[in-house]
Design an enzyme around this catalytic site. Structure first.
Site, PDB file in Angstrom:
ATOM      1  N   GLY A  50       0.878  -1.176   0.000  1.00 48.44           N
ATOM      2  CA  GLY A  50       0.000   0.000   0.000  1.00 48.44           C
ATOM      3  C   GLY A  50       0.911   1.221   0.000  1.00 48.44           C
ATOM      4  O   GLY A  50       1.876   1.281   0.768  1.00 48.44           O
ATOM      5  N   GLN A 199      -5.683  -8.812  -2.824  1.00 51.43           N
ATOM      6  CA  GLN A 199      -5.728  -7.844  -1.717  1.00 51.43           C
ATOM      7  C   GLN A 199      -7.162  -7.584  -1.257  1.00 51.43           C
ATOM      8  O   GLN A 199      -7.417  -7.351  -0.073  1.00 51.43           O
ATOM      9  CB  GLN A 199      -5.099  -6.506  -2.146  1.00 51.43           C
ATOM     10  CG  GLN A 199      -3.588  -6.534  -2.246  1.00 51.43           C
ATOM     11  CD  GLN A 199      -3.109  -6.827  -3.647  1.00 51.43           C
ATOM     12  OE1 GLN A 199      -3.804  -7.476  -4.441  1.00 51.43           O
ATOM     13  NE2 GLN A 199      -1.919  -6.385  -3.971  1.00 51.43           N
ATOM     14  N   ASP A 240      -1.513   4.932  -6.422  1.00 51.19           N
ATOM     15  CA  ASP A 240      -0.071   4.881  -6.177  1.00 51.19           C
ATOM     16  C   ASP A 240       0.668   6.073  -6.754  1.00 51.19           C
ATOM     17  O   ASP A 240       1.772   6.381  -6.338  1.00 51.19           O
ATOM     18  CB  ASP A 240       0.506   3.578  -6.742  1.00 51.19           C
ATOM     19  CG  ASP A 240       0.000   2.404  -5.919  1.00 51.19           C
ATOM     20  OD1 ASP A 240      -1.152   1.977  -6.151  1.00 51.19           O
ATOM     21  OD2 ASP A 240       0.731   1.954  -5.021  1.00 51.19           O
ATOM     22  N   ASN A 250      -2.716   2.725 -10.431  1.00 52.34           N
ATOM     23  CA  ASN A 250      -3.213   1.990  -9.266  1.00 52.34           C
ATOM     24  C   ASN A 250      -3.196   0.498  -9.604  1.00 52.34           C
ATOM     25  O   ASN A 250      -2.869   0.090 -10.729  1.00 52.34           O
ATOM     26  CB  ASN A 250      -4.620   2.465  -8.885  1.00 52.34           C
ATOM     27  CG  ASN A 250      -5.046   1.919  -7.530  1.00 52.34           C
ATOM     28  OD1 ASN A 250      -4.287   1.964  -6.569  1.00 52.34           O
ATOM     29  ND2 ASN A 250      -6.252   1.371  -7.426  1.00 52.34           N
ATOM     30  N   LYS A 251      -3.566  -0.291  -8.631  1.00 56.82           N
ATOM     31  CA  LYS A 251      -3.521  -1.751  -8.767  1.00 56.82           C
ATOM     32  C   LYS A 251      -4.161  -2.217 -10.067  1.00 56.82           C
ATOM     33  O   LYS A 251      -5.202  -1.703 -10.484  1.00 56.82           O
ATOM     34  CB  LYS A 251      -4.234  -2.373  -7.564  1.00 56.82           C
ATOM     35  CG  LYS A 251      -4.248  -3.874  -7.489  1.00 56.82           C
ATOM     36  CD  LYS A 251      -2.891  -4.525  -7.658  1.00 56.82           C
ATOM     37  CE  LYS A 251      -1.842  -4.013  -6.691  1.00 56.82           C
ATOM     38  NZ  LYS A 251      -0.462  -4.466  -7.045  1.00 56.82           N
TER      39      LYS A 251
HETATM   40  O1  MRU Z   1       0.920  -3.865  -4.736  1.00 62.65           O
HETATM   41  P1  MRU Z   1       0.272  -3.222  -3.557  1.00 62.65           P
HETATM   42  O2  MRU Z   1      -0.571  -4.155  -2.756  1.00 62.65           O
HETATM   43  O3  MRU Z   1       1.243  -2.433  -2.696  1.00 62.65           O
HETATM   44  O4  MRU Z   1      -0.689  -2.167  -4.238  1.00 62.65           O
HETATM   45  C1  MRU Z   1      -1.524  -1.392  -3.453  1.00 62.65           C
HETATM   46  C2  MRU Z   1      -2.412  -0.536  -4.239  1.00 62.65           C
HETATM   47  O5  MRU Z   1      -2.363  -0.454  -5.443  1.00 62.65           O
HETATM   48  C3  MRU Z   1      -3.365   0.276  -3.494  1.00 62.65           C
HETATM   49  O6  MRU Z   1      -4.583   0.361  -4.167  1.00 62.65           O
HETATM   50  C4  MRU Z   1      -2.828   1.652  -3.317  1.00 62.65           C
HETATM   51  O7  MRU Z   1      -1.514   1.643  -2.851  1.00 62.65           O
HETATM   52  C5  MRU Z   1      -3.760   2.392  -2.491  1.00 62.65           C
HETATM   53  S1  MRU Z   1      -3.096   3.428  -1.294  1.00 62.65           S
HETATM   54  C6  MRU Z   1      -3.905   3.243   0.190  1.00 62.65           C
END
Ligand code: MRU
Length: 351
Positions: A50, A199, A240, A250-251
């Site tokens: 995150g 996630q 991100d 983002n994800k």
């Molecule tokens: O690969 P990750 O689990 O670190 O990715 C996380 C995300 O993409 C979240 O949606 C993003 O960081 C949101 S911030 C609270």
């Protein structure tokens, strides 16, 4: 208030304790990092994940580096800390919060003008604590700003992991949902499972359960059907990196969700602290998209789900163009289009 925290500084040991998010929801286990190398591995292996959480963890990484130095030379300690900063910033490429938090910590440490190595060490820890506390305040302010979007009864679709453990506490998009629910509003959440690391299924659902917020888990491909056949008031995600023109990394799967939302006239909101807005990145085309190991796609929890030798492309993030986004929910209020002008204005005001 949740009883778990993703990050905890163990002062007497000079170590950072991380909630091992890879084990959730099955087990609540912790990983203690006492070297920069172990922290970089923890960020890279997604023990901590995150965007805001990895940023704050990396800020503590500067303290780990500083506390690991036993000598008395301030000059040497500054060099060690700067070397650690460079390594930490490179541990994951897409989330700008990582770079932001390390640079911001270094800037604040420098401005303390420490006279010797001991005061420099104390400064690193004081500043990391500051960033930790500020992250909680920021998330609460994002929740307050989002209040106007939540009617007495609201149904949303959420993607990925944006709650307490993706940050220091509360979270961005999930924090907004939690704060709306705590204020007495009835919120129902469709939780995208978020392939491949799940996630949504593992972390977001776990948090929603802790906060007694009604929800149903859906596979990522179901969101279109849900928007066509059921009432969904809006989609809400974290991010991100936000480019100057409003494009968002983002994800993986966020872009698909935004396209389908627009097709179904469902507003699409992105919750983002100012530390995620990167005006130096002109558009999403400039954002480096992390590619992760094939095994994340070919297996689930160590169980193979694809024939041996399957070729894989596994981008961990995607870019959603700003024209699919209804607004950014920030700690300074909701920013609406035109994004190039309004994001620049927001960042100028907050300098
Ligand atoms: O690969 P990750 O689990 O670190 O990715 C996380 C995300 O993409 C979240 O949606 C993003 O960081 C949101 S911030 C609270």
């Amino acid at each position: 208030m949740a009883s778990f925290r993703s990050i905890e500084w163990l002062h007497d040991r000079g170590q950072l304790r991380l909630l091992d998010q890879r084990q959730l929801p099955a087990r609540e286990e912790y990983v203690d990092c006492d070297t920069v190398t172990s922290l970089v591995a923890a960020i890279n292996d997604m023990v901590v994940r995150g965007a805001p959480a990895i940023g704050v963890a990396a800020a503590y990484g500067l303290s780990i580096a500083a506390f690991g130095y036993q000598g008395k030379s301030l000059k040497e300690l500054v060099r060690i800390t700067q070397d650690a900063a460079a390594i930490l910033k490179a541990s994951r490429p897409t989330a700008v919060n990582l770079v932001w938090a390390v640079d911001e910590a270094l800037r604040r440490i420098r401005s303390e003008n420490a006279a010797d190595a001991e005061s420099f060490k104390s400064a690193t820890i004081r500043i990391a604590h500051e960033l930790y506390d500020e992250d909680i305040q920021t998330n609460r302010a994002i929740g307050a700003a989002a209040a106007e979007l939540f009617a007495e009864q609201t149904t949303v679709i959420h993607h990925c992991n944006t709650g307490s453990i993706a940050t220091v506490d509360y979270g961005t998009a999930l924090g907004a949902i939690r704060i709306a629910s705590e204020s007495g509003k009835s919120v129902f959440v469709y939780v995208d499972e978020t392939r491949p690391r799940l996630q949504g299924a593992k972390l977001t659902r776990w948090e929603l359960q802790q906060f007694n917020i009604p929800h149903q888990l859906i596979v990522d491909g179901a969101s279109g059907h849900v928007m066509r056949s059921r009432k969904v008031d809006f989609c809400i995600v974290g991010c991100d990196r936000v480019a100057a023109n409003g494009d968002v990394a983002n994800k993986i799967g966020t872009y698909n969700l935004a396209v389908v939302a627009q097709k179904n006239n469902v507003p699409f909101y992105v919750a983002a602290p100012l530390s995620t807005i990167d005006l130096k990145t002109i558009s999403g085309a400039e954002i480096e998209i992390e590619e992760r190991p094939d095994a994340e796609v070919t297996s689930v929890d160590g169980h193979s789900i694809a024939p041996t030798g399957t070729a894989v492309y596994n981008p961990a993030f995607d870019v959603t163009p700003g024209d699919l986004i209804s607004g950014f929910i920030t700690e300074r209020g909701i920013v609406r289009p035109p994004f190039t002008a309004n994001l620049a204005k927001l960042m100028e005001k907050s300098r």
